[in-house]
Design an enzyme around this catalytic site. Structure first.
Site, PDB file in Angstrom:
ATOM      1  N   ASN A  54     -11.907  -3.098   0.383  1.00  0.00           N
ATOM      2  CA  ASN A  54     -10.749  -3.324   1.242  1.00  0.00           C
ATOM      3  C   ASN A  54     -11.157  -3.738   2.640  1.00  0.00           C
ATOM      4  OD1 ASN A  54      -8.137  -3.050   2.555  1.00  0.00           O
ATOM      5  ND2 ASN A  54      -8.919  -1.113   3.319  1.00  0.00           N
ATOM      6  N   GLU A  55     -11.617  -2.798   3.441  1.00  0.00           N
ATOM      7  CA  GLU A  55     -11.865  -3.061   4.855  1.00  0.00           C
ATOM      8  C   GLU A  55     -13.264  -2.566   5.207  1.00  0.00           C
ATOM      9  OE1 GLU A  55      -9.357  -1.103   7.974  1.00  0.00           O
ATOM     10  OE2 GLU A  55      -8.299  -3.021   7.935  1.00  0.00           O
ATOM     11  N   GLU A 107       0.862  -1.181   0.000  1.00  0.00           N
ATOM     12  CA  GLU A 107       0.000   0.000   0.000  1.00  0.00           C
ATOM     13  C   GLU A 107       0.893   1.223   0.000  1.00  0.00           C
ATOM     14  OE1 GLU A 107      -3.711   2.179   2.309  1.00  0.00           O
ATOM     15  OE2 GLU A 107      -2.884   0.337   3.134  1.00  0.00           O
ATOM     16  N   CYS A 138      -6.347   1.221   2.542  1.00  0.00           N
ATOM     17  CA  CYS A 138      -7.311   2.321   2.603  1.00  0.00           C
ATOM     18  C   CYS A 138      -7.249   3.243   1.402  1.00  0.00           C
ATOM     19  CB  CYS A 138      -7.112   3.103   3.892  1.00  0.00           C
ATOM     20  SG  CYS A 138      -7.539   2.168   5.385  1.00  0.00           S
TER      21      CYS A 138
END
Length: 662
Positions: free
Chosen positions: A361-362, A46, A229
């Site tokens: 992603n999350e 990332e 993120c």
């Protein structure tokens, strides 16, 4: 510690029977257990901690196209410099600068760029400078040391009314960690400059060769990218859009980095994404290091931590779903297709053989499930060969509510192939979770441990180490990760992918720690966690083997503990067989403050002919590696002498041992 003394102590611990009770361990070689997937141990990239621009991406000029919201951020201008955007060279990067005569023979017009925390020059290395220019003038291009002494210089003659690319090569006559680039107008008329670039000659397809080599040496089986993120973005407009990251680098538009303002105590307003390191380069890197690519795409949601109104309306997801289709075509499509043709034009006519795709992603909750569902239906219909990765949310449990359980229920309902679990927790949590997957449902989706790292409680780290950027990457943290990983390995039938996170951090530009690899502008450093990841990946094996402990019963007979060795008296262990190398591999972690004496028997084989072992040990749990002292903690090769089909082992306190036997 003196190497001879260290070797003597290791030999003493491993070869001498002491007063500690011997523990009897049995590995059953007669029955191969679950296959260990080639994707079991991997890496996750990332763009955090200046991981891309200023890091893995080897470009040394900051804001090379003058597209930052403050166009001269990263630059110092002097003389007659003007920012313009009429008749640009690149439509998606319209800004450029015009340099004119300064008005006096003793004055100068020009630009300085100090790169990312300085430009690191290595003595003898060549540096390739390039710029798009138009006009009629002579420029002087210089590499200047931190003491303002010129290290090398070249003249550049610009002579065209149309934009053209000009190149020259500069050589560093000395090493300088904080040099800078200077360009100034020496004679002639006005000249326009855009996309000012400087790369070291040893770059690998535009990437820092030393960082690429460290990734290759990890032997990863899967490579997850580009986040994290940044896939979500703080706003939909700043989400990561893979289509902006392909095609000519000069025309890839700037994007705000999700991490530039996130932490007030570690704020970097100059942290942006040029997309010079884009999806094409990430696919290339996956191929080179031998890892399956696992790209993550936006599901139509922005960061739920930062926003109450989470994202795109449900009736506007077609654009996002089309991005998924087009990415599959870019990776796998024939050169006759639109996106397959672009891949070929960029230099890779062969497909990248994409097999996995993460959607979101999350994310969590109903907002995520109802957006993921149309993605799954569409991809299953057009590309049933692609395995889909969904998310379990931001936490590894329901400590903060019922998000984890809810997400897992939805992932089962939607029949994703893998569920991405993330855990950033302390030492005790990691040790307690070595049996985490023993009771997971084997009929549902597989598990992808997509982001994990042991975060030591800061007050427990050494006072001296805390001052260093790498101070959270302690040996103790790595040892706790190794203990958990034995549990992941034992459950390879349900856990098929694992990636530590984050991957990179610049020692002057980090927002988050711990991280796997730290670097400055000239050097890179392996953390203790790096060595643990490497040892597991290099010794992944192909099949799990049953491993159990034997104890005398009250009646004097030997009894087997069928439970895994996952914390019993501070010991954690797992075993695998490698069918290609024809070796048995045993991993044992001792988190106790005292050594442990083991006798490991390999049931089902005759005498062992050869064994070798790697010991990872430190007398100080708080020990860390630093940029200036990168070898404080590192594994050591040691000799093991088998006795028939038994291995006498003495594990030092706080140690991780990997044994390979034939």
């Amino acid at each position: 510690m003196n190497h001879r003394i260290y070797s003597f102590l290791v030999a003493f611990l491993l070869g001498v029977i002491n007063l500690h009770a011997q523990r009897l361990i049995e590995v059953d070689t007669r029955h191969l257990g679950a296959p260990v997937q080639p994707t079991m141990w991997g890496i996750f990239f990332e763009d955090i901690n200046f991981g891309a621009d200023g890091g893995l991406y080897a470009e040394m000029v900051e804001n090379r196209s003058f597209e930052f919201p403050q166009p001269f951020m990263g630059w110092e201008t002097f003389g007659n410099v003007e920012l313009r955007d009429d008749r640009p060279a690149f439509p998606r990067n319209p800004h450029y600068v015009r340099l004119r005569y300064a008005g006096h023979k003793e004055k100068r017009t020009g630009l300085d760029n100090h790169g990312f925390f300085g430009i690191g020059l290595r003595e003898g290395m060549q540096y390739h400078f390039s710029v798009y220019a138009r006009g009629s003038a002579v420029l002087r291009v210089e590499l200047v040391g931190h003491d303002h002494a010129v290290i090398d210089k070249q003249k550049l003659h610009v002579g065209s009314d149309d934009w053209q690319r000009y190149e020259l090569t500069l050589t560093a006559k000395k090493t300088d960690e904080k040099a800078f680039l200077r360009i100034f107008h020496t004679e002639g008329d006005a000249v326009d400059l855009d996309h000012v670039s400087l790369f070291p000659a040893d770059n690998w397809h535009g990437l820092r060769s030393d960082l690429v080599q460290l990734l290759k040496e990890l032997h990863p089986g899967v490579f997850r990218f580009p986040g994290g993120c940044i896939v979500e973005g703080t706003q939909l407009s700043s989400r990561y859009q893979w289509k902006h990251s392909v095609g000519p680098a000069e025309n890839r538009p700037l994007n705000e980095n999700r991490w530039n303002y996130t932490f007030a105590h570690r704020m970097f307003p100059n942290y942006y994404q040029t997309y010079g390191l884009g999806f094409y380069e990430l696919f290339l890197l996956s191929e080179y290091i031998g890892a399956e690519p696992l790209p993550i795409l936006n599901v139509g949601l922005i960061c739920q931590y930062q926003n109450e109104d989470a994202g795109a309306p449900l009736d506007s997801l077609d654009e996002y779903i089309q991005d998924a289709f087009d990415l599959i075509e870019f990776a796998n499509g024939d050169v006759s297709t639109t996106w397959g043709r672009l891949r070929a034009e960029m230099g890779h006519p062969e497909p990248f053989h994409l097999k996995y795709l993460g959607i979101g992603n999350e994310q969590w909750g109903q907002e995520y499930a109802e957006r993921l569902e149309p993605f799954i239906k569409a991809v299953r219909r057009q590309h049933p060969e692609i395995q889909i990765v969904g998310s379990a949310g931001p936490s590894p449990d329901d400590a903060d509510g019922h998000l984890f359980t809810y997400n897992w229920q939805q992932m089962r309902r939607l029949k994703v192939d893998l569920v991405d679990e993330h855990y950033y927790r302390d030492q005790q949590w990691f040790l307690s979770q070595a049996t985490r997957y023993d009771s997971y449902d084997r009929k549902g989706p597989k598990v992808f441990a997509g982001e994990y790292a042991c975060h030591v409680k800061e007050l427990e780290t050494g006072r001296e180490e805390r001052r260093w950027p790498t101070g959270m990457n302690t040996f103790e943290a790595a040892l706790c990760e190794a203990a958990l990983m034995t549990g992941l390995e034992r459950n390879a039938d349900i856990v098929t992918m694992c990636t530590y996170a984050p991957l990179f951090a610049h020692v002057e530009g980090w927002q988050w720690r711990p991280d796997l690899i730290w670097f400055d502008n000239l050097r890179a450093m392996r953390t203790p966690s790096y060595f643990v990841q490497q040892l597991f990946a290099q010794n992944a094996g192909t099949h799990v083997l049953s491993l159990s402990e034997i104890e005398p019963s009250d009646k004097g007979k030997a009894t087997k503990h069928r439970q895994p060795i996952a914390g019993r008296d501070s010991l954690y262990a797992s075993a695998v067989y490698d069918a290609y190398a024809r070796v048995y591999i045993i991993k044992v972690v001792n988190v106790a403050s005292a050594p442990q004496h083991l006798s490991v028997g390999l049931k089902g084989i005759g005498s062992l002919t050869h064994c070798e072992a790697t010991l990872f040990h430190s007398d100080r749990p708080t020990a860390v590696n630093t940029i200036s002292k990168p070898d404080v903690v590192q594994p050591k090769l040691i000799d093991i002498t088998p006795k028939g089909n038994n291995l006498p082992l003495m594990l030092p306190s706080q140690s991780f041992l990997v044994v390979r036997c034939r």
